[in-house]
Every structure is written in structure tokens, then in C-alpha cells.
Design a protein around this motif. Structure first.
Motif, PDB file in Angstrom:
ATOM      1  N   ILE A 179       0.891  -1.200   0.032  1.00 39.28           N
ATOM      2  CA  ILE A 179       0.130   0.102  -0.164  1.00 39.28           C
ATOM      3  C   ILE A 179       0.881   1.159   0.090  1.00 39.28           C
ATOM      4  CG2 ILE A 179      -1.992  -1.035   1.087  1.00 39.28           C
ATOM      5  CD1 ILE A 179      -1.140   0.148   3.868  1.00 39.28           C
ATOM      6  N   ALA A 204      -3.193  -1.499  -4.979  1.00 40.35           N
ATOM      7  CA  ALA A 204      -2.623  -1.531  -3.759  1.00 40.35           C
ATOM      8  C   ALA A 204      -3.557  -2.115  -2.778  1.00 40.35           C
ATOM      9  CB  ALA A 204      -2.348   0.084  -3.278  1.00 40.35           C
ATOM     10  N   THR A 259      -4.903  -5.519  -0.360  1.00 42.27           N
ATOM     11  CA  THR A 259      -5.494  -6.740  -0.902  1.00 42.27           C
ATOM     12  C   THR A 259      -6.637  -6.716  -1.789  1.00 42.27           C
ATOM     13  OG1 THR A 259      -5.003  -7.208   1.358  1.00 42.27           O
ATOM     14  CG2 THR A 259      -6.600  -8.616   0.562  1.00 42.27           C
ATOM     15  N   ILE A 269     -10.590  -6.079  -1.392  1.00 39.97           N
ATOM     16  CA  ILE A 269     -11.024  -5.162  -0.172  1.00 39.97           C
ATOM     17  C   ILE A 269     -11.337  -3.539  -0.740  1.00 39.97           C
ATOM     18  CG2 ILE A 269     -10.370  -4.305   2.177  1.00 39.97           C
ATOM     19  CD1 ILE A 269     -11.204  -7.360   1.882  1.00 39.97           C
ATOM     20  N   SER A 270     -12.667  -3.076  -0.953  1.00 38.87           N
ATOM     21  CA  SER A 270     -12.811  -1.965  -1.596  1.00 38.87           C
ATOM     22  C   SER A 270     -12.080  -1.968  -3.017  1.00 38.87           C
ATOM     23  CB  SER A 270     -12.361  -0.563  -0.667  1.00 38.87           C
ATOM     24  OG  SER A 270     -13.480  -0.443   0.313  1.00 38.87           O
ATOM     25  N   ASP A 271     -12.040  -2.878  -3.574  1.00 37.50           N
ATOM     26  CA  ASP A 271     -11.375  -3.235  -4.932  1.00 37.50           C
ATOM     27  C   ASP A 271     -12.073  -4.446  -5.599  1.00 37.50           C
ATOM     28  OD1 ASP A 271      -9.381  -1.295  -5.292  1.00 37.50           O
ATOM     29  OD2 ASP A 271      -8.118  -2.345  -4.094  1.00 37.50           O
ATOM     30  N   CYS A 306      -3.059  -4.459   3.991  1.00 39.82           N
ATOM     31  CA  CYS A 306      -4.372  -4.176   3.684  1.00 39.82           C
ATOM     32  C   CYS A 306      -4.327  -2.776   4.629  1.00 39.82           C
ATOM     33  CB  CYS A 306      -5.318  -5.316   4.264  1.00 39.82           C
ATOM     34  SG  CYS A 306      -7.093  -4.713   4.096  1.00 39.82           S
ATOM     35  N   ALA A 307      -4.896  -1.676   3.933  1.00 42.78           N
ATOM     36  CA  ALA A 307      -4.894  -0.282   4.752  1.00 42.78           C
ATOM     37  C   ALA A 307      -5.785  -0.635   5.831  1.00 42.78           C
ATOM     38  CB  ALA A 307      -5.213   0.607   3.834  1.00 42.78           C
ATOM     39  N   PHE A 336     -15.769   2.808   1.907  1.00 41.09           N
ATOM     40  CA  PHE A 336     -16.037   4.282   1.572  1.00 41.09           C
ATOM     41  C   PHE A 336     -17.573   4.488   1.895  1.00 41.09           C
ATOM     42  CE2 PHE A 336     -12.508   3.395  -1.118  1.00 41.09           C
ATOM     43  CZ  PHE A 336     -11.855   4.521  -1.009  1.00 41.09           C
ATOM     44  N   TYR A 375     -12.634   4.049   4.734  1.00 44.49           N
ATOM     45  CA  TYR A 375     -11.842   4.700   3.879  1.00 44.49           C
ATOM     46  C   TYR A 375     -12.027   6.116   3.390  1.00 44.49           C
ATOM     47  CZ  TYR A 375      -9.194  -0.051   3.042  1.00 44.49           C
ATOM     48  OH  TYR A 375      -8.548  -0.961   3.320  1.00 44.49           O
ATOM     49  N   GLU A 376     -11.220   6.959   3.169  1.00 42.79           N
ATOM     50  CA  GLU A 376     -11.562   8.220   2.740  1.00 42.79           C
ATOM     51  C   GLU A 376     -10.416   8.803   1.971  1.00 42.79           C
ATOM     52  OE1 GLU A 376     -13.293  10.112   1.387  1.00 42.79           O
ATOM     53  OE2 GLU A 376     -14.791  10.167   2.981  1.00 42.79           O
ATOM     54  N   GLU A 420      -1.230   8.074   4.329  1.00 38.46           N
ATOM     55  CA  GLU A 420       0.016   7.540   3.967  1.00 38.46           C
ATOM     56  C   GLU A 420       0.841   6.258   4.648  1.00 38.46           C
ATOM     57  OE1 GLU A 420      -0.627   8.889   1.044  1.00 38.46           O
ATOM     58  OE2 GLU A 420       1.336   9.998   0.876  1.00 38.46           O
ATOM     59  N   ILE A 421       0.049   5.548   5.066  1.00 39.44           N
ATOM     60  CA  ILE A 421       0.758   4.383   5.526  1.00 39.44           C
ATOM     61  C   ILE A 421       1.700   3.706   4.942  1.00 39.44           C
ATOM     62  CG2 ILE A 421       0.271   1.993   6.836  1.00 39.44           C
ATOM     63  CD1 ILE A 421      -2.751   3.133   7.314  1.00 39.44           C
ATOM     64  N   GLU A 477      -3.525   9.261   0.878  1.00 48.38           N
ATOM     65  CA  GLU A 477      -4.512   8.307   1.430  1.00 48.38           C
ATOM     66  C   GLU A 477      -4.877   8.168   2.737  1.00 48.38           C
ATOM     67  OE1 GLU A 477      -4.997   5.372  -1.859  1.00 48.38           O
ATOM     68  OE2 GLU A 477      -2.754   4.993  -1.678  1.00 48.38           O
ATOM     69  N   ILE A 478      -6.284   8.031   2.951  1.00 49.12           N
ATOM     70  CA  ILE A 478      -6.743   8.204   4.525  1.00 49.12           C
ATOM     71  C   ILE A 478      -7.461   7.029   4.978  1.00 49.12           C
ATOM     72  CG2 ILE A 478      -7.901   9.489   6.045  1.00 49.12           C
ATOM     73  CD1 ILE A 478      -6.540  11.771   4.201  1.00 49.12           C
ATOM     74  N   VAL A 479      -7.198   6.524   6.166  1.00 47.94           N
ATOM     75  CA  VAL A 479      -8.197   5.664   6.801  1.00 47.94           C
ATOM     76  C   VAL A 479      -8.728   6.311   7.934  1.00 47.94           C
ATOM     77  CG1 VAL A 479      -8.532   3.328   7.724  1.00 47.94           C
ATOM     78  CG2 VAL A 479      -7.077   3.820   6.015  1.00 47.94           C
TER      79      VAL A 479
HETATM   80  N1  SAM Z   1      -7.433  -3.075  -1.413  1.00 47.10           N
HETATM   81  C1  SAM Z   1      -6.978  -1.869  -0.649  1.00 47.10           C
HETATM   82  C2  SAM Z   1      -6.468  -2.477   0.841  1.00 47.10           C
HETATM   83  O1  SAM Z   1      -6.312  -3.645   0.775  1.00 47.10           O
HETATM   84  O2  SAM Z   1      -6.577  -1.684   1.542  1.00 47.10           O
HETATM   85  C3  SAM Z   1      -7.754  -0.719  -0.761  1.00 47.10           C
HETATM   86  C4  SAM Z   1      -8.190  -0.028  -2.022  1.00 47.10           C
HETATM   87  S1  SAM Z   1      -9.395   1.181  -1.822  1.00 47.10           S
HETATM   88  C5  SAM Z   1      -9.603   1.605  -3.556  1.00 47.10           C
HETATM   89  C6  SAM Z   1      -8.102   2.726  -1.593  1.00 47.10           C
HETATM   90  C7  SAM Z   1      -8.221   3.263  -0.082  1.00 47.10           C
HETATM   91  O3  SAM Z   1      -7.393   2.589   0.794  1.00 47.10           O
HETATM   92  C8  SAM Z   1      -7.557   4.681   0.042  1.00 47.10           C
HETATM   93  O4  SAM Z   1      -8.544   5.625  -0.600  1.00 47.10           O
HETATM   94  C9  SAM Z   1      -7.322   4.803   1.316  1.00 47.10           C
HETATM   95  O5  SAM Z   1      -8.577   5.187   1.971  1.00 47.10           O
HETATM   96  C10 SAM Z   1      -7.111   3.446   1.746  1.00 47.10           C
HETATM   97  N2  SAM Z   1      -5.497   3.404   1.750  1.00 47.10           N
HETATM   98  C11 SAM Z   1      -4.634   2.701   0.647  1.00 47.10           C
HETATM   99  N3  SAM Z   1      -3.492   2.806   0.844  1.00 47.10           N
HETATM  100  C12 SAM Z   1      -3.296   3.732   1.941  1.00 47.10           C
HETATM  101  C13 SAM Z   1      -2.204   4.207   2.702  1.00 47.10           C
HETATM  102  N4  SAM Z   1      -1.009   3.823   2.352  1.00 47.10           N
HETATM  103  N5  SAM Z   1      -2.722   4.896   3.767  1.00 47.10           N
HETATM  104  C14 SAM Z   1      -3.416   5.044   4.019  1.00 47.10           C
HETATM  105  N6  SAM Z   1      -4.765   4.682   3.453  1.00 47.10           N
HETATM  106  C15 SAM Z   1      -4.466   3.936   2.412  1.00 47.10           C
END
Ligand code: SAM
Length: 283
Positions: free
Chosen positions: A20, A91, A93, A96-98, A121-122, A142, A167-168, A194-195, A222-224
């Protein structure tokens, strides 16, 4: 046709989690499966090409995303009987929102081998960062972008006794935190951003304080959002218990009514049973 480089990979579907942010988080097993797959189903070939370059390989890719999934899925399912097909998202898994859940469902229905290569996984990464309870959590993903639908979605989960994970994106963060503060009440929360990247950050505070912090200054990246469960339920009063008991006694036996109300209020069943008997006598 199977490529000689895939020696060792059985035909089937391989769900491969990818980093991620930090490419160093790609597991050796994930790298081996990607290097050995006959075909990789990808969200964006430019993103996956960079990952393949990082591990020094090139593999055939095919797009699999929300806009073409229904058309290309049958072809992928057919190929899985004789080839190793990997599924990745941009990015984290897959699924998961994908995209991917229907591909897995149909692969299983067709009797193909389905393997997962677990990894980043974020949602889980953020949960581990914020210091909020981890024993029970609900992944919400989301929220809807429109205010009314977002408020309704929040109301639906307000009573859930679990840590909540959303997710946001940066531009919507302030509005979402304000909506969460309004709909869930004052709770502890964390914003993980930005994890695993250079500017990883995790800010924890109450929902309203976080909403104020990000209202005027939307952060980048990217934010959780992680939100603590609701506080303990307020104790039910004797009047509340009487009202519930009276209603329950119209539907069930004294013992069952006492059990149901004990479960709903947390009051001792023994006391409720005695009270229910007294109410029956009074009637
Ligand atoms: N399948 C991915 C997972 O396993 O976490 C998530 C995909 S989803 C389309 C993308 C969202 O995941 C972003 O909008 C953000 O909320 C979160 N995300 C992904 N990478 C991240 C990171 N490095 N730091 C924080 N949030 C992240």
C-alpha cells in the motif's frame, strides 16, 4: 499456453496482496507468484508494471476493473482451468474496496483452485496504528459521497458495538469527520494517512476535534479513519424494564420474557422474572 517461467504454479486463481506504499512490503511468495503467473488481472497496468519492474520481471497483464469486469470475467474463468491467473489491485488486498469478489465466486463455482497470498491491507494496518480496540471491528469502506446518503449510512451503524473503519480521500476528510461526529456522537478516533510511505502519520483525538483540525486544511494522500465503539449503554430504569416486560408478556411465557428483557437491558434475569410474576398478579 503455459510459459516455462511458471513452472511450479498449478492452474487456478491466485489473489495476490501488494504493497500500500512501501514496495519492500511485497512478500517473497507474492513476488514468486507474480513472476510465475501466466496472466495477471490488474486494475491499472501502469501501476502493476512498476511493481513487476521492482521484482525484475515482465508478465502478460489484462485489465480487470469495475468497467469491464462483467465482460472479461468468463474468459478469465475459462483460462483458470489450464493456466495460473493472478489477481492484483493497484494497492493492498484485492476485493477489499477493490474488484475481485465475483471473480473469486465464479472461480469457486467452476471448481478451480483458489489461493490467496495474504499481505498489506490499509484497513488492518490503520487499526493497528490508532490504539483503538481491536477485538471487534467493522470495516465500512467508503461512505457515500452525497450528504443525505452518507448521513443515512452513518445512522445505520451508530449502534454497532465495534471499532469502525472507513476509507477516505483527503479532500473529503473534513466533511466526513463532521458527519461522523454528528451521527455517532463524541468518540475517540484516529486518522491514519500515507501508511508505509515517507510521510506516514496517525493523528488521534475526538471526532469533533479531528473534524475541526481538518476542516480548513484537507491533507494530501490516502486516508483511513478509525472510530472507537460507542460508550457503555446507559442503565435501563425500572420503568423502562416494566414497559419492555409488559410488552414481552403479550408474546411469550414469563421465563422467556424475563430472558429477553435481561438481554436487552443488562438487568438481572432473576429480578425481572420476579417483577414479571408480580405484574401478572397485579393484572
Ligand atoms: N484494497 C486496498 C486495501 O487492501 O487496503 C484498498 C483499496 S481502496 C480503492 C483505496 C483506499 O485505501 C484509499 O482511498 C485509502 O482510504 C486506503 N489506503 C490505501 N493505501 C493507503 C495508505 N498507504 N495509507 C492510508 N490509507 C490507504
Amino acid at each position: 499456453m503455459n510459459d516455462p517461467s511458471n513452472a511450479g504454479l498449478e492452474p487456478g486463481l491466485y489473489i495476490v496482496a501488494t504493497p500500500i506504499g512501501n514496495l519492500g512490503d511485497l512478500s517473497p511468495r507474492a513476488a514468486a507468484v507474480l513472476a510465475g503467473a501466466d496472466l495477471i488481472a490488474v486494475e491499472d497496468s501502469r501501476v502493476t508494471a512498476k511493481l513487476l519492474h521492482h521484482i525484475g520481471t515482465k508478465r502478460p497483464m489484462t485489465p480487470y476493473h469495475d468497467h469491464n469486469a462483467d465482460q472479461v470475467r468468463p474468459g478469465l474463468i475459462a483460462r483458470m482451468g489450464r493456466e495460473a491467473i493472478a489477481l492484483v489491485s493497484d494497492a493492498g488486498t484485492p476485493l477489499i474496496s477493490d474488484p475481485g469478489f465475483k471473480l473469486v465466486r465464479d472461480a469457486r463455482a467452476a471448481g478451480h483452485r483458489v489461493t490467496t497470498i495474504p499481505g498489506p491491507c490499509a484497513a488492518v494496518a490503520a487499526l493497528t496504528l490508532t490504539g483503538l480496540p481491536t477485538d471487534r471491528f467493522l470495516f465500512v469502506g467508503f461512505l457515500p459521497a452525497k450528504e443525505k446518503a452518507r448521513g443515512e449510512a452513518i445512522a445505520e451503524i451508530a449502534a454497532v458495538r465495534a471499532t469502525l473503519i472507513f476509507y477516505e480521500s483527503g479532500p473529503r476528510l473534513g466533511a466526513t469527520l463532521a458527519a461522523l461526529a454528528a451521527g455517532l456522537g463524541e468518540r475517540e478516533a484516529g486518522v491514519a494517512r500515507e501508511i508505509s510511505k515517507t510521510f506516514e502519520e496517525c493523528v488521534t483525538d475526538t471526532l469533533s476535534a479531528l473534524a475541526a483540525r481538518y476542516a480548513e486544511a484537507p491533507p494530501k494522500g490516502e486516508i483511513v479513519i478509525v472510530v472507537a465503539p460507542p460508550g457503555p449503554r446507559p442503565a435501563a430504569s425500572a420503568d423502562d424494564a416494566d414497559t419492555l416486560l409488559r410488552e414481552a408478556l403479550t408474546r411469550m411465557s414469563t421465563g422467556s420474557a424475563a430472558s429477553e428483557v435481561a438481554k436487552a437491558t443488562g438487568l438481572p434475569r432473576r429480578d425481572l422474572y420476579a417483577r414479571a410474576l408480580a405484574m401478572k398478579d397485579e393484572a
